[in-house]
Each structure stands twice: as C-alpha cells, then as structure tokens.
Design a protein around this motif. Structure first.
Motif, short mmCIF file in Angstrom:
data_model
loop_
_atom_site.label_atom_id
_atom_site.label_comp_id
_atom_site.label_asym_id
_atom_site.label_seq_id
_atom_site.Cartn_x
_atom_site.Cartn_y
_atom_site.Cartn_z
N VAL A 23 55.31 -3.53 12.39
CA VAL A 23 56.35 -2.66 11.82
C VAL A 23 56.22 -1.22 12.28
O VAL A 23 57.16 -0.44 12.11
CB VAL A 23 56.33 -2.73 10.28
CG1 VAL A 23 56.60 -4.14 9.80
CG2 VAL A 23 55.03 -2.20 9.70
N ASN A 24 55.08 -0.83 12.85
CA ASN A 24 54.92 0.53 13.36
C ASN A 24 54.03 0.52 14.60
O ASN A 24 52.94 1.09 14.62
CB ASN A 24 54.30 1.43 12.28
CG ASN A 24 54.36 2.90 12.68
OD1 ASN A 24 55.21 3.31 13.46
ND2 ASN A 24 53.44 3.69 12.14
N PRO A 25 54.48 -0.14 15.67
CA PRO A 25 53.65 -0.22 16.89
C PRO A 25 53.53 1.15 17.55
O PRO A 25 54.53 1.82 17.82
CB PRO A 25 54.42 -1.21 17.77
CG PRO A 25 55.84 -1.12 17.31
CD PRO A 25 55.77 -0.83 15.83
N TYR A 179 63.88 7.20 0.63
CA TYR A 179 62.63 7.59 1.30
C TYR A 179 62.92 8.64 2.38
O TYR A 179 62.19 9.64 2.51
CB TYR A 179 61.95 6.36 1.90
CG TYR A 179 60.95 6.67 2.99
CD1 TYR A 179 59.68 7.18 2.67
CD2 TYR A 179 61.26 6.48 4.33
CE1 TYR A 179 58.77 7.48 3.66
CE2 TYR A 179 60.35 6.77 5.32
CZ TYR A 179 59.11 7.27 5.00
OH TYR A 179 58.21 7.57 6.00
N LEU A 180 63.97 8.41 3.16
CA LEU A 180 64.29 9.34 4.26
C LEU A 180 64.66 10.72 3.72
O LEU A 180 64.36 11.74 4.36
CB LEU A 180 65.43 8.78 5.11
CG LEU A 180 65.09 7.53 5.93
CD1 LEU A 180 66.33 7.05 6.68
CD2 LEU A 180 63.95 7.81 6.91
N GLN A 181 65.29 10.78 2.54
CA GLN A 181 65.61 12.09 1.96
C GLN A 181 64.32 12.88 1.69
O GLN A 181 64.27 14.09 1.90
CB GLN A 181 66.41 11.91 0.67
CG GLN A 181 67.84 11.46 0.90
CD GLN A 181 68.67 11.53 -0.37
OE1 GLN A 181 68.63 12.52 -1.11
NE2 GLN A 181 69.43 10.48 -0.63
N LEU A 193 58.39 5.97 8.45
CA LEU A 193 58.23 4.53 8.34
C LEU A 193 59.58 3.82 8.24
O LEU A 193 60.54 4.34 7.66
CB LEU A 193 57.37 4.19 7.13
CG LEU A 193 55.94 4.76 7.24
CD1 LEU A 193 55.22 4.66 5.90
CD2 LEU A 193 55.15 4.05 8.33
N SER A 194 59.63 2.62 8.80
CA SER A 194 60.87 1.87 8.87
C SER A 194 61.14 1.11 7.57
O SER A 194 60.25 0.92 6.73
CB SER A 194 60.80 0.86 10.03
OG SER A 194 59.81 -0.13 9.74
N GLU A 195 62.37 0.65 7.42
CA GLU A 195 62.72 -0.20 6.28
C GLU A 195 61.85 -1.46 6.29
O GLU A 195 61.44 -1.96 5.24
CB GLU A 195 64.20 -0.56 6.36
CG GLU A 195 64.69 -1.42 5.22
CD GLU A 195 66.16 -1.78 5.38
OE1 GLU A 195 66.55 -2.85 4.88
OE2 GLU A 195 66.90 -1.00 6.01
N SER A 196 61.55 -1.96 7.49
CA SER A 196 60.73 -3.17 7.62
C SER A 196 59.35 -2.98 7.03
O SER A 196 58.77 -3.90 6.45
CB SER A 196 60.63 -3.59 9.09
OG SER A 196 59.83 -4.73 9.25
#
Length: 268
Positions: A23-25, A179-181, A193-196
């Motif tokens: 999810v975060n390579p 989260y992005l806010q 970090l991604s939604e995944s």
C-alpha cells in the motif's frame, strides 16, 4: 522469524511490513545483523523519500532532497532502528554510515549514534498513563478549568454518533477525504497515505457522524496494554462547531480507560 522475535514493537513485524510494501511501496529494505553468542541482534528498516530537509523549520524556504529514511513508511512515531549488542550495533551503523547520499534516522530511542551522525529534536510524542477506573473519575481528577472545557466540548458533540467499523475494508473515499483535509493542514507532513492503507491496515476505525454525514474518524491500534492513536480525519467546516478534534481525543481517552489499557500513545 528471528526478526519478529527481536522486534521491540508490533509495527516492525513482518505482517505490517508486507502490507506497507503493497500500500506504500517506497523501495523498502530490511537490514538484520545477528547478535554475537546469542546476544540481541540489530535491525533497521530503510526506505526512499523526497523530504523537505527543513520540515521542522517551516518559516524557511523548503529544500526537498531524495533521502534514505530509517523509520517506518507510514508516518508514525515508532522507530525503525533497533540496536542490539555492541558488535551487531556497530556493524549496522557502519553499514548505514557508508550508504551513498543522505540518511535520516527518524524517532530513534537509541543513545548517540557516533560522531558521524548529527542529531536534533523532532516533534514530541504525547503519552497518557491511565490512573483512573472510569471516565468519570478521570474528569473528576482534572483541575476545574480543564474539566469545564472538556464538558463544553462534550456538550457540542451531543447528538453525534460514534460507529466502530466492523471491518477496516468499510473505510471509503469520503473518510479518506477527511484524512486528506488534516494532512493538507499539517505543518510537518511526511508520507501521504492512500485509501488502501486504511482499508487494509489491521486497526480499529471509529467514525463520528452528524446524522448520516461523517465529520471525523480515528484509527487506533491496541498493542498489549497500550492504545496507539495512529491517524485521524475531520471535516474542517464543522470542526469548531462540534469541537471535533477535542472529542476525537476524548474518545481515545474513554476507550483506553474502559478497555483496561495502562497507557495511551497519542503520537506526535
């Protein structure tokens, strides 16, 4: 298996590292030096990241450089470096010292790493030792101005609901926007970090709603008798109306007390 046996905290374990690979390579590498004569080994997680070297000096013009980070590629305060016996520690530090480019070791709890490593402070970590049998006792133990402020925050949150998601896979794009806010307002951003990540990370997710509208969430992890606040999100438009951030933290305090934790780690 020897790595997991040596790891000082669960975020270093193989299952978490494998998930972050997906999810975060970010060119993660894992370095393990066995101890001598059954002594404790030394280990480190490294990854690549383009970071503002002056992150902690926000009034100065940013200077972004590709770095080798020693830490966990998910922006938590736990360290990614663990030194064992003197021989294995010296070997690992020597290896890191001779890597090309700039190496930045984050959140280390180790003592001075030698003359080749400059050191400095990052953000403080906040921890609360639980000393109360219930949330009411916690409030009663506070000085009156703090207790009054917390009661104001709780009153502004009245009528909102808290839902623990039955599975992290229920995390959706709406919650990720919350989260992005928070991330976009941060003065000290690291990884986004991604939604995944949220959908697959094995943690508890509590969503706060005004009617059907999600206005905030907290992601937390139980590790032994410690509750760890990982990440959160909130709707900025109604943040002050509902005292959302205060109530997110108070939810964690209440949860930690009611589930018998000895400590809450609020992170940085």
């Amino acid at each position: 298996p020897a790595w997991d046996r040596a790891a000082a905290h669960g975020l270093l374990h193989r299952s978490i590292r494998e998930l972050l690979e997906q999810v975060n390579p970010c060119q993660q590498r894992y370095h393990f030096v066995p101890g001598v004569a059954d002594g404790p080994p030394s280990l480190a997680v490294t990854y690549r990241h383009r970071l503002n070297l002056l992150t902690f000096a926000p009034r100065i013009r940013p200077a972004h450089w590709p770095l080798r980070m020693v830490g966990l590629p998910c922006s938590v305060a736990a360290p990614g470096l663990q030194l064992g016996d003197p021989t294995s520690a010296a070997a690992l530090l020597d290896f890191l010292r001779h890597q090309p480019g700039i190496t930045l070791i984050l959140n280390t709890r180790e003592a001075a790493l030698g003359p080749d490593f400059a050191s400095g402070p990052t953000l403080p970590s906040c921890r609360l030792a639980i000393a109360w049998p219930d949330f009411t006792s916690y409030l009663a133990a506070l000085r009156s101005p703090y207790r009054r402020r917390i009661r104001q925050a709780l009153a502004r949150f009245a009528g909102l609901t808290a839902e623990v998601l039955p599975d992290p896979s229920r995390f959706d794009a709406t919650l990720h926007q919350l989260y992005l806010q928070v991330f976009r307002r941060s003065r000290y951003p690291l990884e986004c970090l991604s939604e995944s990540f949220f959908r697959r990370f094995p943690a508890s997710l509590t969503v706060f709603r005004a009617g059907t509208r999600a206005v905030g969430f907290v992601q937390s992890l139980r590790e032994g008798d410690r509750l760890i606040f990982l990440f959160g999100g909130l709707e900025d438009e109604v943040r002050r109306t509902h005292d959302t951030y205060w109530n997110m933290l108070l939810h964690l305090v209440r949860t930690g007390i009611e589930t018998g934790c000895r400590e809450i780690d609020f992170g940085q």
